[in-house]
Design an enzyme around this catalytic site. Structure first.
Site, mmCIF file in Angstrom:
data_model
loop_
_atom_site.group_PDB
_atom_site.id
_atom_site.type_symbol
_atom_site.label_atom_id
_atom_site.label_comp_id
_atom_site.label_asym_id
_atom_site.label_seq_id
_atom_site.Cartn_x
_atom_site.Cartn_y
_atom_site.Cartn_z
ATOM 1 N N GLY A 35 2.680 -1.008 -2.127
ATOM 2 C CA GLY A 35 2.338 0.416 -2.075
ATOM 3 C C GLY A 35 3.140 1.226 -3.080
ATOM 4 O O GLY A 35 3.656 0.687 -4.057
ATOM 5 N N ALA A 36 3.221 2.544 -2.823
ATOM 6 C CA ALA A 36 3.825 3.490 -3.789
ATOM 7 C C ALA A 36 3.153 3.248 -5.143
ATOM 8 O O ALA A 36 3.808 3.040 -6.164
ATOM 9 C CB ALA A 36 5.335 3.318 -3.871
ATOM 10 N N GLY A 40 0.264 1.367 -13.131
ATOM 11 C CA GLY A 40 0.404 -0.084 -13.322
ATOM 12 C C GLY A 40 -0.402 -0.850 -12.271
ATOM 13 O O GLY A 40 -1.134 -1.800 -12.586
ATOM 14 N N HIS A 41 -0.278 -0.430 -11.013
ATOM 15 C CA HIS A 41 -1.052 -1.097 -9.950
ATOM 16 C C HIS A 41 -2.556 -0.924 -10.184
ATOM 17 O O HIS A 41 -3.339 -1.840 -9.958
ATOM 18 C CB HIS A 41 -0.713 -0.494 -8.590
ATOM 19 C CG HIS A 41 0.677 -0.739 -8.127
ATOM 20 N ND1 HIS A 41 1.620 0.252 -8.042
ATOM 21 C CD2 HIS A 41 1.293 -1.877 -7.716
ATOM 22 C CE1 HIS A 41 2.754 -0.253 -7.597
ATOM 23 N NE2 HIS A 41 2.589 -1.547 -7.389
ATOM 24 N N GLN A 65 11.781 -9.973 1.791
ATOM 25 C CA GLN A 65 12.232 -10.066 0.395
ATOM 26 C C GLN A 65 13.281 -9.020 0.035
ATOM 27 O O GLN A 65 13.632 -8.897 -1.131
ATOM 28 C CB GLN A 65 11.043 -10.019 -0.571
ATOM 29 C CG GLN A 65 10.314 -8.708 -0.667
ATOM 30 C CD GLN A 65 9.063 -8.824 -1.529
ATOM 31 O OE1 GLN A 65 8.035 -9.342 -1.106
ATOM 32 N NE2 GLN A 65 9.125 -8.314 -2.753
ATOM 33 N N LYS A 162 5.410 -7.428 -15.446
ATOM 34 C CA LYS A 162 6.777 -6.888 -15.428
ATOM 35 C C LYS A 162 7.693 -7.774 -14.587
ATOM 36 O O LYS A 162 8.840 -7.996 -14.923
ATOM 37 C CB LYS A 162 6.799 -5.456 -14.889
ATOM 38 C CG LYS A 162 8.212 -4.877 -14.903
ATOM 39 C CD LYS A 162 8.221 -3.411 -14.585
ATOM 40 C CE LYS A 162 8.013 -3.131 -13.133
ATOM 41 N NZ LYS A 162 9.154 -3.566 -12.279
ATOM 42 N N VAL A 189 2.280 -2.097 -17.857
ATOM 43 C CA VAL A 189 1.807 -0.751 -18.217
ATOM 44 C C VAL A 189 3.045 0.134 -18.372
ATOM 45 O O VAL A 189 3.964 0.082 -17.548
ATOM 46 C CB VAL A 189 0.860 -0.192 -17.135
ATOM 47 C CG1 VAL A 189 0.399 1.214 -17.495
ATOM 48 C CG2 VAL A 189 -0.344 -1.112 -16.979
ATOM 49 N N SER A 199 7.399 1.294 -9.093
ATOM 50 C CA SER A 199 7.468 2.206 -7.938
ATOM 51 C C SER A 199 8.856 2.813 -7.837
ATOM 52 O O SER A 199 9.033 3.922 -7.337
ATOM 53 C CB SER A 199 7.147 1.453 -6.653
ATOM 54 O OG SER A 199 5.852 0.910 -6.752
HETATM 55 O O1 PAF Z 1 5.543 -7.353 -6.618
HETATM 56 C C1 PAF Z 1 5.441 -6.894 -5.459
HETATM 57 O O2 PAF Z 1 5.061 -5.760 -5.224
HETATM 58 C C2 PAF Z 1 5.811 -7.784 -4.272
HETATM 59 O O3 PAF Z 1 6.855 -8.631 -4.617
HETATM 60 C C3 PAF Z 1 4.621 -8.575 -3.718
HETATM 61 C C4 PAF Z 1 4.090 -9.570 -4.719
HETATM 62 C C5 PAF Z 1 3.520 -7.620 -3.289
HETATM 63 C C6 PAF Z 1 5.064 -9.370 -2.481
HETATM 64 O O4 PAF Z 1 5.569 -8.539 -1.490
#
Ligand code: PAF
Length: 300
Positions: A35-36, A40-41, A65, A162, A189, A199
């Site tokens: 999210g956020a 780029g997304h 993570q 990235k 991007v 983000s």
């Molecule tokens: O790159 C990310 O945003 C995260 O590491 C991912 C791949 C969505 C896994 O939580």
């Protein structure tokens, strides 16, 4: 755009599309995110649309993570605005699961199960660069990506370049665990200034943004040294280092050149396409960037 929160809603939404006349063989492309969302997304969504009929985007801030003291709690959560952006970008399905949907047996159990699965270990590569700075990050990342792949069952999955070390590890994991899945890497991007979109850029004020830009400037200096002046990797690194070290507000963590096929540092005999990586903290925000560099053969 449909929105699914549970695993059942997710598979029902995908099945519904497949049940439409002539859509039984529909291809699914998946864009996992936390999210956020930023431009780029959205470029990942566009890339996904090139490959498949149905684009599924997930938004899940994965607790596994983030290490202790990292920004899990303050990580920006902007679901409504994200959904709006995805709708405009033409995504078909947003999967926004809760923690118990992703990890039904709980986070501790998910951690233990992932630790027992050799395919989900990030191994030696996972302990270097980002992995050295963020112990456990890549194992947690692989655990969630594998779990999301199981839930979505995509034909394609798109990740941003990235996070080069992340993409390397995902490709290696998917090659054995999801052999029919194609992993697509989409280009970085950048803002007009050259700053790679992230983000975490939201944490930067105007002064910090001018420092952050220096990461991309430094790796571009390294690239120019190699590609214009035929510098060897060690010299390209020195040139980039000189640039970033001239900005004391950027606290450099690493600057290295790796072979993208092994993610190991290269030596001066290397010929071919390598990847220059940089990570630095600007205030309390950790930023990363990278650039490809072509090292030519040198003739005496
Ligand atoms: O790159 C990310 O945003 C995260 O590491 C991912 C791949 C969505 C896994 O939580």
């Amino acid at each position: 755009m449909k929105i699914a929160v549970t695993a059942q809603e997710l598979s029902a939404a995908i099945d519904e599309e497949r049940d439409l006349p002539g859509c039984a063989a529909l291809k699914v492309a998946f864009v996992p995110t936390m999210g956020a969302l930023h431009a780029g997304h959205l470029s990942l969504v566009r890339k996904a649309q090139e490959y498949a009929d149905l684009v599924v985007v997930s938004i899940f801030v994965n607790p596994l993570q983030f290490g202790a003291g990292e920004d899990f709690d303050k990580y920006p959560r902007t679901l409504e605005a994200d959904a709006e952006l995805l709708k405009e970008a033409g995504a078909d399905l947003l999967f926004a699961p809760t923690v118990d949907v992703v990890y039904p047996a709980g986070i501790d159990m998910a951690n233990q199960q992932a630790a027992r699965n050799p395919a989900l270990q990030s191994g030696e590569v996972g302990k270097t660069f980002e992995g050295a700075a963020r112990p456990g990050h890549f194992d947690g990342m692989l655990a969630v990506v594998a779990r999301l792949f199981e839930l979505v069952q995509p034909d394609f999955a798109v990740f941003g370049a990235k996070d080069a070390q992340q993409v390397f590890l995902i490709k290696r994991m998917a090659a054995t665990e999801f052999p029919d899945l194609h992993i697509i890497e989409a280009p970085i991007v950048r803002e007009a200034s050259g700053l790679a979109m992230s983000s975490r850029n939201r944490y930067l004020d105007e002064a910090a943004l001018t420092v952050a830009v220096q990461l991309s400037k430094a790796i571009n200096v390294g690239k120019a040294a190699a590609e214009t002046l035929a510098a060897r990797p060690s010299v390209a690194i020195k040139a980039a280092l000189a640039r970033i070290e001239s900005v004391p507000e950027a606290k450099l963590d690493y600057l290295a050149v790796v072979d993208p096929s092994t993610f190991e540092p290269i030596d001066d005999a290397f010929v071919g396409r390598a990847l220059m990586l940089i990570a630095a903290a600007v205030g309390s925000t950790r930023l990363i960037d990278n650039i490809t560099i072509d090292f030519q053969e040198q003739f005496a």
